[in-house]
Design a protein around this motif. Structure first.
Motif, short mmCIF file in Angstrom:
data_model
loop_
_atom_site.label_atom_id
_atom_site.label_comp_id
_atom_site.label_asym_id
_atom_site.label_seq_id
_atom_site.Cartn_x
_atom_site.Cartn_y
_atom_site.Cartn_z
N ALA A 15 43.99 47.99 39.29
CA ALA A 15 43.38 49.33 39.18
C ALA A 15 42.07 49.38 39.99
CB ALA A 15 43.11 49.67 37.72
N THR A 16 41.28 48.33 39.92
CA THR A 16 40.04 48.28 40.69
C THR A 16 40.34 48.28 42.18
OG1 THR A 16 38.98 47.03 38.91
CG2 THR A 16 37.92 46.93 41.07
N PHE A 17 41.34 47.51 42.58
CA PHE A 17 41.76 47.49 43.99
C PHE A 17 42.17 48.88 44.45
CE2 PHE A 17 45.70 47.68 46.48
CZ PHE A 17 45.18 47.40 47.73
N THR A 18 43.02 49.54 43.67
CA THR A 18 43.52 50.87 44.03
C THR A 18 42.38 51.86 44.22
OG1 THR A 18 45.57 50.42 42.84
CG2 THR A 18 45.08 52.71 43.33
N ALA A 19 41.41 51.80 43.32
CA ALA A 19 40.26 52.72 43.39
C ALA A 19 39.32 52.39 44.54
CB ALA A 19 39.50 52.69 42.07
N SER A 20 39.35 51.13 45.02
CA SER A 20 38.39 50.71 46.05
C SER A 20 38.65 51.31 47.43
CB SER A 20 38.40 49.18 46.18
OG SER A 20 39.57 48.74 46.86
N GLY A 21 39.91 51.57 47.73
CA GLY A 21 40.24 52.09 49.06
C GLY A 21 40.27 51.00 50.13
N LEU A 22 40.04 49.75 49.76
CA LEU A 22 40.06 48.64 50.71
C LEU A 22 41.49 48.16 50.94
CD1 LEU A 22 37.13 46.48 49.25
CD2 LEU A 22 37.07 47.92 51.30
N SER A 23 41.67 47.44 52.02
CA SER A 23 42.97 46.78 52.22
C SER A 23 43.06 45.63 51.23
CB SER A 23 43.07 46.25 53.65
OG SER A 23 42.18 45.16 53.84
N ALA A 24 44.26 45.17 50.99
CA ALA A 24 44.46 44.08 50.03
C ALA A 24 43.70 42.83 50.46
CB ALA A 24 45.94 43.78 49.86
N SER A 25 43.78 42.48 51.73
CA SER A 25 43.11 41.26 52.18
C SER A 25 41.59 41.37 52.05
CB SER A 25 43.51 40.93 53.62
OG SER A 25 43.19 41.99 54.48
N LYS A 26 41.02 42.53 52.38
CA LYS A 26 39.56 42.70 52.25
C LYS A 26 39.14 42.69 50.79
CE LYS A 26 38.71 45.03 56.61
NZ LYS A 26 38.27 46.25 57.29
N TRP A 27 39.92 43.36 49.92
CA TRP A 27 39.57 43.39 48.51
C TRP A 27 39.64 41.99 47.91
CZ3 TRP A 27 41.61 42.01 43.85
CH2 TRP A 27 40.94 42.50 42.73
N CYS A 28 40.69 41.25 48.25
CA CYS A 28 40.84 39.88 47.73
C CYS A 28 39.69 38.98 48.19
CB CYS A 28 42.18 39.29 48.15
SG CYS A 28 43.58 40.01 47.27
N ALA A 29 39.31 39.09 49.45
CA ALA A 29 38.20 38.28 49.96
C ALA A 29 36.90 38.63 49.23
CB ALA A 29 38.04 38.48 51.46
N ALA A 30 36.65 39.93 49.04
CA ALA A 30 35.42 40.37 48.38
C ALA A 30 35.38 39.97 46.91
CB ALA A 30 35.28 41.89 48.52
N ASN A 31 36.55 39.84 46.29
CA ASN A 31 36.61 39.53 44.86
C ASN A 31 37.06 38.10 44.57
OD1 ASN A 31 36.12 42.20 43.26
ND2 ASN A 31 37.31 42.75 45.07
N GLU A 32 37.13 37.29 45.62
CA GLU A 32 37.51 35.88 45.50
C GLU A 32 38.82 35.70 44.73
OE1 GLU A 32 34.13 33.84 43.91
OE2 GLU A 32 32.93 34.21 45.71
N VAL A 33 39.82 36.46 45.16
CA VAL A 33 41.14 36.43 44.56
C VAL A 33 42.14 35.98 45.61
CG1 VAL A 33 42.96 37.88 43.56
CG2 VAL A 33 40.59 38.25 42.90
N SER A 34 43.06 35.12 45.23
CA SER A 34 44.09 34.67 46.15
C SER A 34 45.00 35.84 46.53
CB SER A 34 44.93 33.57 45.48
OG SER A 34 46.17 33.41 46.14
N ILE A 35 45.21 36.03 47.82
CA ILE A 35 46.07 37.12 48.29
C ILE A 35 47.51 36.94 47.78
CG2 ILE A 35 46.63 36.06 50.52
CD1 ILE A 35 45.99 39.79 50.06
N HIS A 36 47.93 35.69 47.67
CA HIS A 36 49.29 35.42 47.19
C HIS A 36 49.43 35.81 45.72
CE1 HIS A 36 50.27 33.53 50.96
NE2 HIS A 36 49.19 32.78 50.86
N GLN A 37 48.44 35.46 44.92
CA GLN A 37 48.48 35.87 43.51
C GLN A 37 48.39 37.38 43.39
OE1 GLN A 37 45.50 33.71 41.21
NE2 GLN A 37 47.20 32.63 40.25
#
Length: 105
Positions: A15-37
């Motif tokens: 939900a946070t990702f969706t609201a951010s408007g960022l691409s998945a890779s940028k959001w994951c990098a900013a939030n220290e989340v594995s793109i695969h997960q």
């Protein structure tokens, strides 16, 4: 962490990702989340939503002897479609019809 807690955490992340408007890779990098997960959980949660959407409601139907006559009918509503089910219906066919209607409604 329990599986249900992990699920809630990922629902919040998606939900946070969706609201951010960022691409998945940028959001994951900013939030220290594995793109695969991220993609695993995004797909898993979408599949679950498709299968058990908020508009779907399942319930148990108990029949007593008075309901077993040949004139008994029930109405099933799927979206804007109404199905009249009579005594002696094929349960497997009903499941297939309901799934088809849910996919197009």
């Amino acid at each position: 962490m329990k599986r249900s807690d992990l699920r809630v955490e990922w629902e919040q992340r998606i939900a946070t990702f969706t609201a951010s408007g960022l691409s998945a890779s940028k959001w994951c990098a900013a939030n220290e989340v594995s793109i695969h997960q991220f993609w695993y959980w995004k797909k898993k949660l979408k599949t679950t939503e498709d299968t058990f959407s908020d508009s779907s409601q399942w319930f148990a139907l108990e029949m007593d002897d008075s309901m077993e006559d040949s004139q008994s009918k029930i109405m099933v509503h799927v979206g804007q479609v109404s199905l009249e089910i009579e005594h002696g219906f094929d349960p497997k066919l009903l499941v297939e019809v309901v799934r088809t209607l849910q996919s197009i409604c």
